[in-house]
Design an enzyme around this catalytic site. Structure first.
Site, PDB file in Angstrom:
ATOM      1  N   VAL A  68      43.363  47.454  30.343  1.00  0.00           N
ATOM      2  CA  VAL A  68      42.714  48.774  30.426  1.00  0.00           C
ATOM      3  C   VAL A  68      43.312  49.366  29.360  1.00  0.00           C
ATOM      4  O   VAL A  68      44.616  49.343  28.947  1.00  0.00           O
ATOM      5  CB  VAL A  68      43.027  49.588  31.739  1.00  0.00           C
ATOM      6  N   ALA A 113      48.041  51.335  27.278  1.00  0.00           N
ATOM      7  CA  ALA A 113      47.243  50.233  27.906  1.00  0.00           C
ATOM      8  C   ALA A 113      48.095  49.320  28.684  1.00  0.00           C
ATOM      9  O   ALA A 113      49.247  49.785  28.948  1.00  0.00           O
ATOM     10  CB  ALA A 113      47.020  49.131  26.738  1.00  0.00           C
ATOM     11  N   LYS A 114      47.385  48.607  29.480  1.00  0.00           N
ATOM     12  CA  LYS A 114      48.078  47.807  30.683  1.00  0.00           C
ATOM     13  C   LYS A 114      47.114  46.628  30.809  1.00  0.00           C
ATOM     14  O   LYS A 114      46.115  46.670  31.035  1.00  0.00           O
ATOM     15  CB  LYS A 114      48.363  48.449  31.606  1.00  0.00           C
ATOM     16  N   GLY A 115      47.707  45.477  31.365  1.00  0.00           N
ATOM     17  CA  GLY A 115      46.993  44.272  31.859  1.00  0.00           C
ATOM     18  C   GLY A 115      47.573  43.899  33.188  1.00  0.00           C
ATOM     19  O   GLY A 115      48.715  43.994  33.374  1.00  0.00           O
TER      20      GLY A 115
END
Ligand code: GLU
Length: 424
Positions: A68, A113-115
């Site tokens: 994201v 952001a992050k995953g």
């Protein structure tokens, strides 16, 4: 607006709603422009992928992964990738939003952001983890890159996982691209001090807070929930600063010894037995009990939503330093503030990790590497300055440290959006 009611679904707190609620609270206090508030309430981009991995026994298993991008106004996306069986898109959205604020609080030029991948790395072989990582990295190829989005380690990912992502990306480009991820091993463009950076940054702000509150670090008692990268290294650094580590825990449970324990011996015990539990001379306690133990400094260094309205009133620590992301709910924040407990919020307290990630990226782009002393000195300056900027806002507006950190961060992002304007 998200209310406390809505943040709970089937009795479980949804951290995406918590993250939105935290923004709403601050937007109102800051009188934030409505349009900018609307932009920031949603992620810019959400990517979901279902991808197959060939398992060791020859079978094919399909995994789900997310990345994201919350907001990229201040720079490329930055944030970790976590591997955990309970990862959800909402969780990744919340964590991406928190990265936007974290980068803004410490003033580094990134967006959030992050995953995450839904998997249980504890039940997978090294080969399976490599295959999963390489396939996920291939799926991410269009949205990551040194000038777009730079992943890093998070819960249950590590420098080896970053090396596989870097290699997969590089193989597809046809040349080595070190700056596509941070938290890499030193040999392939990692930075000195990155591994310890989250804990080191956390300890720098704890020292400032203790000094501000008149707490002597020598002899101060510490409880740490979570004994992974952040928790175990924080324990070591706090012990070096003279603190007494009286309780720690990991996913299997906790240990307590009011006389104090040696963090290195606990690490050795965990390496041998797989858990901190059973450490000599300690009494076993639960992961809930550890939060309520009488101590000066409490460090939640595991997962989110552990300090809620149910247990916040029972916390006896004077400082809570959030090495984990999202350990405290907004309702708990109010209780802690009333009880005069200083919460060093995640977006400040654990920003040391992403700060040294920024240094790693800068070193990769320049192919010029710094000594650990230099890295730590630069980190210290940023952490101490950020702590005092947040403290000043908190004193000026008589708000808790989280709200103050949000005011600083949201203000910086809003300013950037205004300056850039809305395209087209
Ligand atoms: N996963 C870490 C965090 O939550 C580090 C992110 C990074 O270095 O990009 O801050």
């Amino acid at each position: 607006m998200v209310t406390a009611e809505k943040t709970k679904e089937k009795g479980k707190t949804n951290i995406w709603h918590v993250a939105q609620q935290q923004l709403d609270i601050v937007a109102e206090k800051m009188n934030l422009d409505r349009g900018i508030h609307e932009i920031l309430r949603q992620p810019k981009r959400e990517f979901t992928v279902n991808f197959p991995v060939k398992m060791r026994d020859g079978s094919i298993k399909v995994f789900t992964g997310y990345r994201v991008h919350h907001n990229l106004t201040r720079g490329p996306g930055k944030g970790g990738i976590r591997y955990h069986p309970e990862v959800t898109l909402d969780e990744v959205k919340a964590l991406a939003m928190w990265m936007t604020w974290k980068c803004a609080v410490v003033g580094i030029p990134y967006g959030g952001a992050k995953g995450g991948v839904v998997c249980n790395p504890k039940e997978m072989t090294l080969g399976e983890l490599e295959a999963l990582t390489r396939r996920f990295a291939s799926e991410l190829i269009l949205i990551i890159g040194p000038e777009k989005d730079i992943p890093a380690p998070d819960v249950y990912t590590n420098p080896q996982v970053m090396a596989w992502i870097m290699d997969t990306f590089s193989m597809n480009k046809g040349y080595s691209v070190a700056g596509v991820v941070t938290g890499k091993p030193l040999q392939i463009g990692g930075s000195e001090g990155r591994n310890e950076a989250t804990a080191r940054g956390c300890v720098y702000v704890i020292e400032e807070a203790a000094n501000h509150l008149g707490i002597d670090m020598r002899g101060a008692t510490v409880a740490i929930q979570g004994y992974g990268n952040a928790g175990s290294i924080a324990a070591k650094l706090l012990a070096e600063a003279g603190c007494k580590i009286i309780a720690v825990s990991d996913s299997r449970g906790g240990i307590h010894n009011p006389k104090g324990m040696d963090p290195n011996d606990i690490i050795a015990h965990k390496q041998k037995s797989g858990s901190v539990v059973g450490f000599h001379g300690s009494k076993e306690i639960s992961n809930e009990e550890i939060l309520e133990i009488p101590c000066d400094i409490l460090v939640p260094a595991a997962l989110e939503n552990v300090i809620t309205e149910k247990n916040a009133g029972k916390i006896k620590a004077r400082i809570i330093a959030e090495a984990a992301n999202g350990p405290t709910t907004p309702e708990a924040d109010d209780i802690l503030f009333k009880n005069k407990i200083m919460v060093l919020p995640d977006i400040l307290a654990n920003a040391g990790g992403v700060t040294v990630s920024y240094f790693e990226w800068v070193q990769d782009l320049q192919s010029l590497f710094w000594k650990e002393k230099e890295v730590n000195a630069k980190l210290k300056e940023i952490m101490i300055d950020s702590f005092h900027s947040v403290l000043k806002i908190s004193q000026k507006h008589k708000e808790n440290m989280r709200t103050a950190a949000y005011m600083l961060a949201v203000g910086r992002v809003a300013e950037a959006i205004k300056l850039r304007g809305i395209y087209p």
